[in-house]
Design an enzyme around this catalytic site. Sequence first.
Site, PDB file in Angstrom:
ATOM      1  N   PRO A 229     -30.806  27.584  -4.453  1.00 37.05           N
ATOM      2  CA  PRO A 229     -31.122  26.286  -5.067  1.00 37.05           C
ATOM      3  C   PRO A 229     -32.050  25.477  -4.170  1.00 37.05           C
ATOM      4  O   PRO A 229     -31.875  25.436  -2.955  1.00 37.05           O
ATOM      5  CB  PRO A 229     -29.753  25.612  -5.191  1.00 37.05           C
ATOM      6  CG  PRO A 229     -28.763  26.734  -5.149  1.00 37.05           C
ATOM      7  CD  PRO A 229     -29.368  27.770  -4.264  1.00 37.05           C
ATOM      8  N   GLU A 230     -33.048  24.854  -4.776  1.00 35.81           N
ATOM      9  CA  GLU A 230     -33.999  24.025  -4.041  1.00 35.81           C
ATOM     10  C   GLU A 230     -33.840  22.572  -4.503  1.00 35.81           C
ATOM     11  O   GLU A 230     -32.891  22.255  -5.206  1.00 35.81           O
ATOM     12  CB  GLU A 230     -35.422  24.567  -4.281  1.00 35.81           C
ATOM     13  CG  GLU A 230     -35.548  26.042  -3.925  1.00 35.81           C
ATOM     14  CD  GLU A 230     -36.928  26.631  -4.186  1.00 35.81           C
ATOM     15  OE1 GLU A 230     -37.920  25.891  -4.131  1.00 35.81           O
ATOM     16  OE2 GLU A 230     -37.007  27.844  -4.444  1.00 35.81           O
TER      17      GLU A 230
END
Length: 292
Positions: free
Chosen positions: A2-3
Amino acid sequence: MPELPEVQTTVNQIAPRLVARTITAFESLWAKNATPSAPAVRRGVVGRSVRAVSRRAKYVVVELNDGGWMLVHLRMSGRLEWHDPAADEPARHIRAAWTLDNGDRLLFCDARKFGRIVYTRSLDSVTTRLGVEPLSDEFTVERLAALLAARSRFLKPLLLDQSLIAGIGNIYADESLHAAGLHPLTRSDRIGPAGVAALHSAIQSALRQGLAHNGASIDWVYPGGEMQQHFAAYGRDGQACARCGDTIIALRVGQRGTHICPTCQPAPRGPRRGKRRSNNSQERACAASPAS
Ligand SMILES: [Zn+2]
């Protein structure tokens, strides 16, 4: 992993049910993910109420009412989700759980166990090493220009360096570089003012697009987002570039899978490129050399 858009989406999803509630229990089912320790996290959070939930870089930041902080880093496969008693299947890979005063339970599920839960009295002690937030007012074209000019690093690993710009990972680095028309192995001090402006705009556009689509569901660990349907480069090797029609190719840059359009993102020219052969596979081999 996840960014920024995926972590922000997680914050948006959990905050409404978490803010103003009191944490009545903390269970750790994988003690190694807790810093400084699972008992310390338990002592720090149980009995406290939640003042706010926010994001810094790729951290979910939970502010407690006594001045303490709990941060969760999802790393490779972590996910925060609410326990659903009516679910057909129980949640899998639960590594930690928080029970609230209304009976709600927030679960930290993490198949690969790289995620981290941090309790601290000093938020700065965790966040001081993090770079500028790319969607903040502080992230100006001038600041990006100075940051790039002060180094001579390849663009892709520079964009992934959380101590410089925080929150960008593999997906949004590839999308930003494609939108800016920059090759990932371009040296940061050689892109010129127009390139800097294009990169600045591309980073913000890619992240905002990700946010608008609730992030990307690129693997089974992060469900819900739809950004993957709007990728221009990431994971699209073998498919046509939407801008020019050339075929997107995959490279490895600094051990990371990287996706570019060879027409929109021409390989950088430089002294070492003088011996470059016209053969395309040779060029790709050069481009795939380890990044510094
Ligand atoms: Zn193209």
